[in-house]
Design a protein around this motif. Sequence first.
Motif, PDB file in Angstrom:
ATOM      1  N   LEU A   9       0.916  -1.164   0.007  1.00 51.22           N
ATOM      2  CA  LEU A   9      -0.001  -0.042   0.123  1.00 51.22           C
ATOM      3  C   LEU A   9       0.783   1.330  -0.007  1.00 51.22           C
ATOM      4  CD1 LEU A   9      -2.750   1.381   0.078  1.00 51.22           C
ATOM      5  CD2 LEU A   9      -2.559   1.220   2.617  1.00 51.22           C
ATOM      6  N   CYS A  10       1.838   1.247   0.869  1.00 53.66           N
ATOM      7  CA  CYS A  10       2.690   2.491   0.867  1.00 53.66           C
ATOM      8  C   CYS A  10       3.585   2.768  -0.394  1.00 53.66           C
ATOM      9  CB  CYS A  10       3.703   2.199   1.901  1.00 53.66           C
ATOM     10  SG  CYS A  10       2.973   2.457   3.894  1.00 53.66           S
ATOM     11  N   LYS A  11       4.055   1.449  -0.924  1.00 55.56           N
ATOM     12  CA  LYS A  11       4.878   1.600  -2.212  1.00 55.56           C
ATOM     13  C   LYS A  11       3.819   2.329  -3.223  1.00 55.56           C
ATOM     14  CE  LYS A  11       8.389  -1.566  -1.507  1.00 55.56           C
ATOM     15  NZ  LYS A  11       9.024  -2.816  -2.134  1.00 55.56           N
ATOM     16  N   CYS A  12       2.686   1.703  -3.486  1.00 55.71           N
ATOM     17  CA  CYS A  12       1.568   2.166  -4.437  1.00 55.71           C
ATOM     18  C   CYS A  12       1.085   3.590  -4.217  1.00 55.71           C
ATOM     19  CB  CYS A  12       0.327   1.211  -4.287  1.00 55.71           C
ATOM     20  SG  CYS A  12       0.452  -0.415  -5.027  1.00 55.71           S
ATOM     21  N   LEU A  13       1.081   3.839  -3.175  1.00 56.82           N
ATOM     22  CA  LEU A  13       0.686   5.561  -2.873  1.00 56.82           C
ATOM     23  C   LEU A  13       1.799   6.321  -2.635  1.00 56.82           C
ATOM     24  CD1 LEU A  13      -2.402   4.813  -0.108  1.00 56.82           C
ATOM     25  CD2 LEU A  13      -2.550   4.964  -2.682  1.00 56.82           C
ATOM     26  N   ALA A  14       2.929   5.977  -2.784  1.00 52.55           N
ATOM     27  CA  ALA A  14       4.192   6.742  -2.649  1.00 52.55           C
ATOM     28  C   ALA A  14       4.208   7.853  -3.841  1.00 52.55           C
ATOM     29  CB  ALA A  14       5.436   5.853  -2.658  1.00 52.55           C
ATOM     30  N   ASP A  15       3.722   7.636  -4.984  1.00 59.90           N
ATOM     31  CA  ASP A  15       3.763   8.613  -6.231  1.00 59.90           C
ATOM     32  C   ASP A  15       2.648   9.644  -5.915  1.00 59.90           C
ATOM     33  OD1 ASP A  15       4.587   9.022  -8.938  1.00 59.90           O
ATOM     34  OD2 ASP A  15       2.406   9.114  -8.830  1.00 59.90           O
ATOM     35  N   ASP A  16       2.834  10.832  -6.182  1.00 61.26           N
ATOM     36  CA  ASP A  16       2.035  11.839  -5.898  1.00 61.26           C
ATOM     37  C   ASP A  16       0.890  11.721  -6.864  1.00 61.26           C
ATOM     38  OD1 ASP A  16       1.379  14.500  -4.928  1.00 61.26           O
ATOM     39  OD2 ASP A  16       1.554  15.323  -6.693  1.00 61.26           O
ATOM     40  N   THR A  17       0.846  11.529  -8.062  1.00 61.37           N
ATOM     41  CA  THR A  17      -0.546  11.123  -8.901  1.00 61.37           C
ATOM     42  C   THR A  17      -1.256  10.121  -8.464  1.00 61.37           C
ATOM     43  OG1 THR A  17       0.835  11.716 -10.856  1.00 61.37           O
ATOM     44  CG2 THR A  17      -1.006  10.520 -11.426  1.00 61.37           C
ATOM     45  N   ARG A  18      -0.608   8.913  -7.829  1.00 60.83           N
ATOM     46  CA  ARG A  18      -1.590   7.460  -7.711  1.00 60.83           C
ATOM     47  C   ARG A  18      -2.164   8.417  -6.271  1.00 60.83           C
ATOM     48  NH1 ARG A  18       3.003   4.792  -9.770  1.00 60.83           N
ATOM     49  NH2 ARG A  18       4.012   4.574  -7.610  1.00 60.83           N
ATOM     50  N   LEU A  19      -1.465   9.101  -5.322  1.00 60.39           N
ATOM     51  CA  LEU A  19      -2.090   9.494  -4.041  1.00 60.39           C
ATOM     52  C   LEU A  19      -3.229  10.342  -4.378  1.00 60.39           C
ATOM     53  CD1 LEU A  19      -2.186   9.490  -1.077  1.00 60.39           C
ATOM     54  CD2 LEU A  19      -0.549  11.453  -1.000  1.00 60.39           C
ATOM     55  N   SER A  20      -2.842  11.362  -5.236  1.00 62.22           N
ATOM     56  CA  SER A  20      -4.010  12.363  -5.493  1.00 62.22           C
ATOM     57  C   SER A  20      -5.260  11.386  -6.164  1.00 62.22           C
ATOM     58  CB  SER A  20      -3.523  13.113  -6.700  1.00 62.22           C
ATOM     59  OG  SER A  20      -2.598  13.923  -6.125  1.00 62.22           O
ATOM     60  N   ALA A  21      -4.982  10.386  -6.949  1.00 61.19           N
ATOM     61  CA  ALA A  21      -6.053   9.838  -7.755  1.00 61.19           C
ATOM     62  C   ALA A  21      -6.729   8.863  -6.512  1.00 61.19           C
ATOM     63  CB  ALA A  21      -5.501   8.773  -8.626  1.00 61.19           C
ATOM     64  N   VAL A  22      -6.206   8.291  -5.749  1.00 58.35           N
ATOM     65  CA  VAL A  22      -6.845   7.695  -4.593  1.00 58.35           C
ATOM     66  C   VAL A  22      -7.557   8.443  -3.616  1.00 58.35           C
ATOM     67  CG1 VAL A  22      -6.476   6.103  -2.404  1.00 58.35           C
ATOM     68  CG2 VAL A  22      -5.533   5.697  -4.747  1.00 58.35           C
ATOM     69  N   MET A  23      -7.204   9.860  -3.286  1.00 56.31           N
ATOM     70  CA  MET A  23      -7.709  10.832  -2.538  1.00 56.31           C
ATOM     71  C   MET A  23      -9.051  11.052  -3.351  1.00 56.31           C
ATOM     72  SD  MET A  23      -6.264  14.347  -0.954  1.00 56.31           S
ATOM     73  CE  MET A  23      -6.532  15.196  -2.739  1.00 56.31           C
ATOM     74  N   LEU A  24      -9.010  11.340  -4.707  1.00 57.98           N
ATOM     75  CA  LEU A  24     -10.080  11.982  -5.155  1.00 57.98           C
ATOM     76  C   LEU A  24     -11.206  10.300  -5.219  1.00 57.98           C
ATOM     77  CD1 LEU A  24      -8.661  13.653  -8.205  1.00 57.98           C
ATOM     78  CD2 LEU A  24      -9.877  14.593  -6.377  1.00 57.98           C
ATOM     79  N   LEU A  25     -11.077   9.558  -5.538  1.00 57.75           N
ATOM     80  CA  LEU A  25     -11.845   8.367  -5.456  1.00 57.75           C
ATOM     81  C   LEU A  25     -12.502   8.181  -3.931  1.00 57.75           C
ATOM     82  CD1 LEU A  25      -9.663   5.590  -7.530  1.00 57.75           C
ATOM     83  CD2 LEU A  25     -11.820   7.153  -8.290  1.00 57.75           C
ATOM     84  N   SER A  26     -11.451   8.383  -2.937  1.00 51.31           N
ATOM     85  CA  SER A  26     -12.025   8.281  -1.639  1.00 51.31           C
ATOM     86  C   SER A  26     -13.121   9.158  -1.319  1.00 51.31           C
ATOM     87  CB  SER A  26     -10.842   8.265  -0.557  1.00 51.31           C
ATOM     88  OG  SER A  26     -11.136   8.103   0.724  1.00 51.31           O
ATOM     89  N   ARG A  27     -12.766  10.288  -1.984  1.00 51.24           N
ATOM     90  CA  ARG A  27     -13.703  11.558  -1.432  1.00 51.24           C
ATOM     91  C   ARG A  27     -14.852  11.540  -2.369  1.00 51.24           C
ATOM     92  NH1 ARG A  27     -12.695  16.806   0.677  1.00 51.24           N
ATOM     93  NH2 ARG A  27     -14.832  17.787   0.587  1.00 51.24           N
ATOM     94  N   PHE A  28     -14.745  11.139  -3.685  1.00 51.96           N
ATOM     95  CA  PHE A  28     -15.936  11.455  -4.616  1.00 51.96           C
ATOM     96  C   PHE A  28     -16.624  10.015  -4.798  1.00 51.96           C
ATOM     97  CE2 PHE A  28     -13.803  15.224  -5.361  1.00 51.96           C
ATOM     98  CZ  PHE A  28     -14.735  16.079  -5.089  1.00 51.96           C
ATOM     99  N   GLY A  29     -15.938   8.832  -4.514  1.00 55.80           N
ATOM    100  CA  GLY A  29     -16.532   7.426  -4.951  1.00 55.80           C
ATOM    101  C   GLY A  29     -16.291   7.179  -6.534  1.00 55.80           C
ATOM    102  N   GLU A  30     -16.998   6.671  -7.232  1.00 53.00           N
ATOM    103  CA  GLU A  30     -16.716   6.259  -8.383  1.00 53.00           C
ATOM    104  C   GLU A  30     -16.488   7.687  -9.405  1.00 53.00           C
ATOM    105  OE1 GLU A  30     -18.263   2.542 -10.380  1.00 53.00           O
ATOM    106  OE2 GLU A  30     -19.634   4.397 -11.345  1.00 53.00           O
ATOM    107  N   VAL A  31     -15.216   7.663 -10.060  1.00 52.05           N
ATOM    108  CA  VAL A  31     -14.779   8.664 -10.794  1.00 52.05           C
ATOM    109  C   VAL A  31     -14.644   8.226 -12.329  1.00 52.05           C
ATOM    110  CG1 VAL A  31     -13.489  10.605 -11.047  1.00 52.05           C
ATOM    111  CG2 VAL A  31     -14.194   9.951  -8.869  1.00 52.05           C
ATOM    112  N   CYS A  32     -14.997   8.783 -13.401  1.00 53.11           N
ATOM    113  CA  CYS A  32     -14.452   8.464 -14.474  1.00 53.11           C
ATOM    114  C   CYS A  32     -13.251   8.989 -14.957  1.00 53.11           C
ATOM    115  CB  CYS A  32     -15.579   9.382 -15.645  1.00 53.11           C
ATOM    116  SG  CYS A  32     -15.468   8.768 -17.304  1.00 53.11           S
ATOM    117  N   VAL A  33     -12.383   8.285 -15.918  1.00 49.61           N
ATOM    118  CA  VAL A  33     -11.118   8.859 -15.958  1.00 49.61           C
ATOM    119  C   VAL A  33     -11.236  10.121 -16.552  1.00 49.61           C
ATOM    120  CG1 VAL A  33      -9.245   8.179 -17.719  1.00 49.61           C
ATOM    121  CG2 VAL A  33     -10.399   6.436 -16.516  1.00 49.61           C
ATOM    122  N   CYS A  34     -11.867  10.402 -17.412  1.00 51.79           N
ATOM    123  CA  CYS A  34     -11.968  11.961 -17.966  1.00 51.79           C
ATOM    124  C   CYS A  34     -11.819  13.054 -16.897  1.00 51.79           C
ATOM    125  CB  CYS A  34     -13.232  12.066 -18.845  1.00 51.79           C
ATOM    126  SG  CYS A  34     -14.594  12.154 -18.305  1.00 51.79           S
TER     127      CYS A  34
END
Length: 107
Positions: A9-34
């Motif tokens: 988990l730490c390795k996967c979230l160590a990248d800023d882009t991946r952490l930001s994406a996970v943060m958005l998914l956590s906040r908004f639920g299901e999100v389209c790639v666009c």
Amino acid sequence: MVDLTPVMLCKCLADDTRLSAVMLLSRFGEVCVCDLVSALSLPQPTVSRHLAQLRSCGIVQDRRAGQWVHYRLSETLPDWAFGVISQLTGAAAASRGALLKRAATCC
């Protein structure tokens, strides 16, 4: 199915882009790639590559709807992983408020 470990988990979230994406998914639920492309201000191939890495770790899952692909946090994440993601999202929200606002106004 991947048996997610704390180190993975730490390795996967160590990248800023991946952490930001996970943060958005956590906040908004299901999100389209666009929407993620717009919120992260990155090209679609870059976002898709990072989402593929998160999917291979078992952190996110996808759903196709026609030509669109929607992502959400995996329903099979262990409770401790949801807790860690929730804590990270809460801590990052203060410093990334602009990202959350940008995501809320996407297509």
